[in-house]
Write a protein that holds these residues in place. Structure first.
Motif, PDB file in Angstrom:
ATOM      1  N   THR A  33     -59.613   9.069  -7.796  1.00 50.70           N
ATOM      2  CA  THR A  33     -61.010   8.844  -8.177  1.00 50.70           C
ATOM      3  C   THR A  33     -61.868   8.587  -6.940  1.00 50.70           C
ATOM      4  OG1 THR A  33     -60.344   7.965 -10.327  1.00 50.70           O
ATOM      5  CG2 THR A  33     -62.539   7.359  -9.541  1.00 50.70           C
ATOM      6  N   ASP A  34     -61.348   7.774  -6.017  1.00 47.82           N
ATOM      7  CA  ASP A  34     -62.091   7.488  -4.788  1.00 47.82           C
ATOM      8  C   ASP A  34     -62.278   8.752  -3.941  1.00 47.82           C
ATOM      9  OD1 ASP A  34     -62.394   4.828  -5.440  1.00 47.82           O
ATOM     10  OD2 ASP A  34     -60.646   4.172  -4.297  1.00 47.82           O
ATOM     11  N   LEU A  35     -61.250   9.596  -3.875  1.00 49.61           N
ATOM     12  CA  LEU A  35     -61.373  10.841  -3.124  1.00 49.61           C
ATOM     13  C   LEU A  35     -62.432  11.755  -3.745  1.00 49.61           C
ATOM     14  CD1 LEU A  35     -57.636  11.591  -2.298  1.00 49.61           C
ATOM     15  CD2 LEU A  35     -59.423  10.840  -0.720  1.00 49.61           C
ATOM     16  N   GLN A  36     -62.496  11.761  -5.071  1.00 51.20           N
ATOM     17  CA  GLN A  36     -63.526  12.568  -5.734  1.00 51.20           C
ATOM     18  C   GLN A  36     -64.918  12.020  -5.432  1.00 51.20           C
ATOM     19  OE1 GLN A  36     -63.066  15.576  -7.420  1.00 51.20           O
ATOM     20  NE2 GLN A  36     -65.285  15.574  -7.120  1.00 51.20           N
ATOM     21  N   LYS A  37     -65.034  10.697  -5.336  1.00 50.29           N
ATOM     22  CA  LYS A  37     -66.321  10.094  -4.974  1.00 50.29           C
ATOM     23  C   LYS A  37     -66.749  10.526  -3.572  1.00 50.29           C
ATOM     24  CE  LYS A  37     -65.863   5.974  -7.859  1.00 50.29           C
ATOM     25  NZ  LYS A  37     -65.650   4.512  -7.853  1.00 50.29           N
ATOM     26  N   ILE A  38     -65.779  10.653  -2.661  1.00 47.96           N
ATOM     27  CA  ILE A  38     -66.071  11.105  -1.301  1.00 47.96           C
ATOM     28  C   ILE A  38     -66.584  12.540  -1.337  1.00 47.96           C
ATOM     29  CG2 ILE A  38     -65.041  11.713   0.929  1.00 47.96           C
ATOM     30  CD1 ILE A  38     -63.148   9.284   0.498  1.00 47.96           C
ATOM     31  N   ILE A  39     -65.913  13.387  -2.085  1.00 51.24           N
ATOM     32  CA  ILE A  39     -66.331  14.786  -2.214  1.00 51.24           C
ATOM     33  C   ILE A  39     -67.736  14.862  -2.802  1.00 51.24           C
ATOM     34  CG2 ILE A  39     -65.873  16.956  -3.449  1.00 51.24           C
ATOM     35  CD1 ILE A  39     -62.841  16.197  -3.146  1.00 51.24           C
ATOM     36  N   ASP A  40     -67.984  14.076  -3.848  1.00 48.20           N
ATOM     37  CA  ASP A  40     -69.315  14.056  -4.468  1.00 48.20           C
ATOM     38  C   ASP A  40     -70.384  13.593  -3.483  1.00 48.20           C
ATOM     39  OD1 ASP A  40     -68.105  14.911  -6.813  1.00 48.20           O
ATOM     40  OD2 ASP A  40     -68.139  12.928  -7.766  1.00 48.20           O
ATOM     41  N   ALA A  41     -70.057  12.583  -2.677  1.00 43.82           N
ATOM     42  CA  ALA A  41     -71.016  12.078  -1.687  1.00 43.82           C
ATOM     43  C   ALA A  41     -71.295  13.136  -0.626  1.00 43.82           C
ATOM     44  CB  ALA A  41     -70.491  10.798  -1.048  1.00 43.82           C
ATOM     45  N   GLN A  42     -70.267  13.859  -0.205  1.00 39.71           N
ATOM     46  CA  GLN A  42     -70.467  14.925   0.774  1.00 39.71           C
ATOM     47  C   GLN A  42     -71.384  16.014   0.205  1.00 39.71           C
ATOM     48  OE1 GLN A  42     -66.329  15.838   1.578  1.00 39.71           O
ATOM     49  NE2 GLN A  42     -66.474  14.896   3.592  1.00 39.71           N
ATOM     50  N   HIS A  43     -71.168  16.376  -1.045  1.00 46.13           N
ATOM     51  CA  HIS A  43     -72.046  17.365  -1.678  1.00 46.13           C
ATOM     52  C   HIS A  43     -73.482  16.831  -1.776  1.00 46.13           C
ATOM     53  CE1 HIS A  43     -68.301  19.303  -3.571  1.00 46.13           C
ATOM     54  NE2 HIS A  43     -68.698  20.045  -2.562  1.00 46.13           N
ATOM     55  N   GLY A  44     -73.621  15.548  -2.081  1.00 48.17           N
ATOM     56  CA  GLY A  44     -74.945  14.936  -2.158  1.00 48.17           C
ATOM     57  C   GLY A  44     -75.671  14.987  -0.830  1.00 48.17           C
ATOM     58  N   ILE A  45     -74.926  14.810   0.237  1.00 48.08           N
ATOM     59  CA  ILE A  45     -75.524  14.895   1.573  1.00 48.08           C
ATOM     60  C   ILE A  45     -75.935  16.331   1.864  1.00 48.08           C
ATOM     61  CG2 ILE A  45     -75.035  14.756   4.046  1.00 48.08           C
ATOM     62  CD1 ILE A  45     -73.137  12.400   3.351  1.00 48.08           C
ATOM     63  N   GLN A  46     -75.032  17.259   1.631  1.00 45.67           N
ATOM     64  CA  GLN A  46     -75.299  18.663   1.959  1.00 45.67           C
ATOM     65  C   GLN A  46     -76.415  19.246   1.100  1.00 45.67           C
ATOM     66  OE1 GLN A  46     -71.347  20.145   1.410  1.00 45.67           O
ATOM     67  NE2 GLN A  46     -70.685  19.570   3.460  1.00 45.67           N
ATOM     68  N   GLN A  47     -76.458  18.905  -0.167  1.00 43.28           N
ATOM     69  CA  GLN A  47     -77.436  19.503  -1.067  1.00 43.28           C
ATOM     70  C   GLN A  47     -78.786  18.796  -1.042  1.00 43.28           C
ATOM     71  OE1 GLN A  47     -75.489  19.542  -4.871  1.00 43.28           O
ATOM     72  NE2 GLN A  47     -74.252  21.336  -4.376  1.00 43.28           N
ATOM     73  N   PHE A  48     -78.757  17.459  -0.948  1.00 45.28           N
ATOM     74  CA  PHE A  48     -79.994  16.699  -1.104  1.00 45.28           C
ATOM     75  C   PHE A  48     -80.324  15.800   0.079  1.00 45.28           C
ATOM     76  CE2 PHE A  48     -77.818  17.054  -5.287  1.00 45.28           C
ATOM     77  CZ  PHE A  48     -78.645  18.017  -5.838  1.00 45.28           C
ATOM     78  N   GLY A  49     -79.454  15.750   1.081  1.00 37.97           N
ATOM     79  CA  GLY A  49     -79.664  14.847   2.205  1.00 37.97           C
ATOM     80  C   GLY A  49     -79.514  13.387   1.816  1.00 37.97           C
ATOM     81  N   ASP A  50     -78.734  13.114   0.763  1.00 41.86           N
ATOM     82  CA  ASP A  50     -78.563  11.755   0.234  1.00 41.86           C
ATOM     83  C   ASP A  50     -77.541  10.980   1.068  1.00 41.86           C
ATOM     84  OD1 ASP A  50     -78.365   9.441  -1.256  1.00 41.86           O
ATOM     85  OD2 ASP A  50     -77.252  10.365  -2.902  1.00 41.86           O
ATOM     86  N   THR A  51     -78.031  10.392   2.167  1.00 37.80           N
ATOM     87  CA  THR A  51     -77.131   9.621   3.022  1.00 37.80           C
ATOM     88  C   THR A  51     -76.964   8.186   2.539  1.00 37.80           C
ATOM     89  OG1 THR A  51     -78.948   9.069   4.513  1.00 37.80           O
ATOM     90  CG2 THR A  51     -77.655  11.032   5.061  1.00 37.80           C
ATOM     91  N   ILE A  52     -77.873   7.711   1.730  1.00 33.07           N
ATOM     92  CA  ILE A  52     -77.798   6.327   1.237  1.00 33.07           C
ATOM     93  C   ILE A  52     -76.538   6.126   0.402  1.00 33.07           C
ATOM     94  CG2 ILE A  52     -78.908   4.608  -0.247  1.00 33.07           C
ATOM     95  CD1 ILE A  52     -81.600   5.812   0.672  1.00 33.07           C
TER      96      ILE A  52
END
Length: 101
Positions: A33-52
Motif C-alpha cells: 500500500t505504501d509503495l502504491q502511495k509513492i507511485i501515486d505521489a510521483q504521478h501527482g508530481i508529474q501530472q500536476f506538479g503536486d509536490t506538497i
C-alpha cells in the motif's frame, strides 16, 4: 448415551509460526500500500506538479520506516550527490520531490 467430545490439539510452535506468517502477510500488504502511495505521489508530481503531497508522504514514510534515513546516509557515503545543471527552479523542485520518494 454420552457423546464423545472431539478435541483438536495444536503444536505450540506451529501456532506461533502460523501467527508470524499472518503478521508478515499483513506487513507486506501494508508495504505494498505504501509503495502504491509513492507511485501515486510521483504521478501527482508529474501530472500536476503536486509536490506538497509528495513532501507529506516523504515525512510520513520516514517516520514509519526509520531505516530509510539510515539507508540514505549509507548511500551518501559511497557516492557523491548528482549535480543538476541548466534546469529551471520548478523542474528542480519536481525532481527533488520525486527523488525523495
Amino acid at each position: 448415551m454420552r457423546k464423545a467430545i472431539n478435541m483438536i490439539y495444536f503444536h505450540e510452535e506451529l501456532v506461533a509460526k502460523a501467527t508470524e506468517t499472518i503478521k508478515d502477510a499483513a506487513d507486506l500488504a501494508d508495504i505494498r500500500t505504501d509503495l502504491q502511495k509513492i507511485i501515486d505521489a510521483q504521478h501527482g508530481i508529474q501530472q500536476f506538479g503536486d509536490t506538497i503531497t509528495a513532501h507529506q508522504l516523504n515525512a510520513k514514510l520516514r517516520k514509519k520506516y526509520p531505516i530509510i534515513d539510515e539507508m540514505l546516509a549509507f548511500a551518501n557515503t559511497i557516492c557523491s550527490p548528482v549535480q543538476q545543471s541548466n534546469v529551471s527552479a520548478n523542474q528542480t523542485e519536481i525532481a527533488q520531490a520525486t527523488s525523495v520518494l
